[in-house]
Design a protein around this motif. Structure first.
Motif: not given
Length: 211
Positions: A173-201
């Motif tokens: 609700k606060l951010a201008d853009t949000t990328v949501l990992a398609p997962a519910n468990e913390t470690y699985k969300i983090q596993q998606y965040h890695l390829p996402v921010y690698h792609k951004l970089c």
């Protein structure tokens, strides 16, 4: 402008991220706009997301997939002043980025003297300038310290890219853009965040240094 297509390798390796294609593209363009404006990328998160914040800085501040050697004109200036050193072949150009998680003296002093959940908010308040952006990482989207930092960024007019999971919590609700990992468990969300921010970089690097 950065364009990311449905046929991209990221979505072949992680097809569940395809619904986030537009948001990933927006995030990459936010990073490019920040660089072109002469700004810096501030990044924060807690726990594993703190490690991710530092990881992102490591990919941005030096060569990732591309060579980032300095230009000839700049190399000549270094050689003229310090001919015995090898600055032109040793230094790499960077995309300015700061992990707010790595300033241990500030963070611990502030948490000890004030309300600890405002620690990232304090850094954003002190560091953020026109042209900067904030990357806020919270797997639940409800990390108090991260959300408070985002609120400061909003007051200061600093755009915010969030990486989250589940339903995005308060952060979406606060951010201008949000990328949501398609997962519910913390470690699985983090596993998606890695390829996402690698792609951004990768995309930011290609846009800035690809030529």
């Amino acid at each position: 402008m950065i364009r990311i297509y449905e046929s991209d390798e990221l979505f072949k390796d992680f097809p569940k991220l395809l619904p986030q294609r537009e948001n990933i593209e927006k995030g990459a363009n936010m990073m490019l706009d920040c660089y072109n404006a002469g700004g810096k990328i501030l990044i924060c998160g807690n726990g594993g997301s703190a490690a991710d914040s530092d990881h992102i800085v490591g990919e941005l501040m030096k060569g990732f997939l591309l060579s980032r050697r300095m230009g000839e004109a700049e190399a000549e200036k270094f050689n003229a002043l310090f001919p015995k050193e090898d600055f032109p072949n040793s230094l790499q150009r960077g995309i300015p980025a700061v992990a707010l998680t790595t300033t241990a003296a500030l963070n611990t002093a502030f948490a000890n003297d004030e309300k600890g959940e405002y620690v990232f908010a304090q850094s954003v308040y002190s560091l953020a300038r026109k042209g900067d952006m904030l990357i806020a990482i919270s797997t639940s989207g409800n990390s108090k310290s991260v959300c408070l930092a985002v609120k400061v960024a909003k007051v200061l007019g600093i755009p915010v890219l969030a990486l989250s999971g589940r339903d995005g919590g308060e952060l979406i609700k606060l951010a201008d853009t949000t990328v949501l990992a398609p997962a519910n468990e913390t470690y699985k969300i983090q596993q998606y965040h890695l390829p996402v921010y690698h792609k951004l970089c990768i995309e930011a690097e290609k846009a800035v240094f690809g030529k």
